[in-house]
Write an enzyme that holds these catalytic residues in place. Structure first.
Site, PDB file in Angstrom:
ATOM      1  N   GLU A 128     -34.499  -2.793 104.488  1.00 27.13           N
ATOM      2  CA  GLU A 128     -33.571  -3.895 104.204  1.00 27.13           C
ATOM      3  C   GLU A 128     -33.921  -4.567 102.871  1.00 27.13           C
ATOM      4  OE1 GLU A 128     -32.512  -5.158 108.812  1.00 27.13           O
ATOM      5  OE2 GLU A 128     -34.117  -6.204 107.761  1.00 27.13           O
ATOM      6  N   ASP A 169     -30.298  -7.201 104.842  1.00 29.76           N
ATOM      7  CA  ASP A 169     -29.683  -7.058 106.162  1.00 29.76           C
ATOM      8  C   ASP A 169     -28.189  -7.374 106.092  1.00 29.76           C
ATOM      9  OD1 ASP A 169     -29.724  -6.814 109.137  1.00 29.76           O
ATOM     10  OD2 ASP A 169     -29.350  -8.979 109.043  1.00 29.76           O
TER      11      ASP A 169
END
Length: 158
Positions: A125, A54
């Protein structure tokens, strides 16, 4: 995970992992890992990779948007939010046709969450982190992420 599955995933990513464990971990949900551990099998999950992925993804998107001509903080923030939404990341992962390789726990399979945008986005992610850790290169990761976004209809406006 079978070697042919790993090869198929790598083909979709346009990236070959030197350390296959990074890829396997990125595709392993916590529930699956816990079930394996209960059976005495060592297994790592994607949870920490999602956090790293992320952060890396945010940096890549901001850099990309500035390079593409976003001139204000508001413009960058708005477009970055759209691109990094779980729904959009899920579409990017779906376009790669690798969601069937996500290792889900038995309960997750029964609930049918394997195609939920949150699961797909989190896995995307984790894959970003796996590529970063394996390549040991932000630039290589950035190149691959931008390529993945450009290959999907979800990022058609890029």
């Amino acid at each position: 995970m079978k070697l042919e599955d790993i090869a198929a995933i790598e083909q979709q990513l346009y990236y070959t992992f030197e350390t296959k464990e990074f890829l396997i971990r990125a595709l392993t949900r916590k529930a699956f890992a816990q079930e394996q551990i209960q059976q005495g099998v060592a297994c790592q999950d994607q949870e920490l990779d999602r956090i790293l992925g992320d952060a890396i993804l945010k940096a890549i998107l901001v850099e990309m948007l500035i390079q593409q001509g976003c001139k204000s903080r508001e413009a960058v923030t708005t477009e970055k939010s759209r691109l990094e939404s779980r729904e959009n990341l899920g579409k990017v992962l779906e376009a790669m046709k690798i969601q069937q390789f996500i290792r889900l726990g038995k309960g997750e399979k029964k609930q049918g969450i394997g195609n939920q945008s949150s699961v797909l986005g989190e896995t995307f992610e984790a894959l970003v982190a796996a590529i970063y850790l394996d390549s040991n290169s932000y630039e290589k990761t950035k190149e691959l992420v931008i390529d993945l976004f450009s290959r999907t209809a979800a990022a058609a406006s890029l």
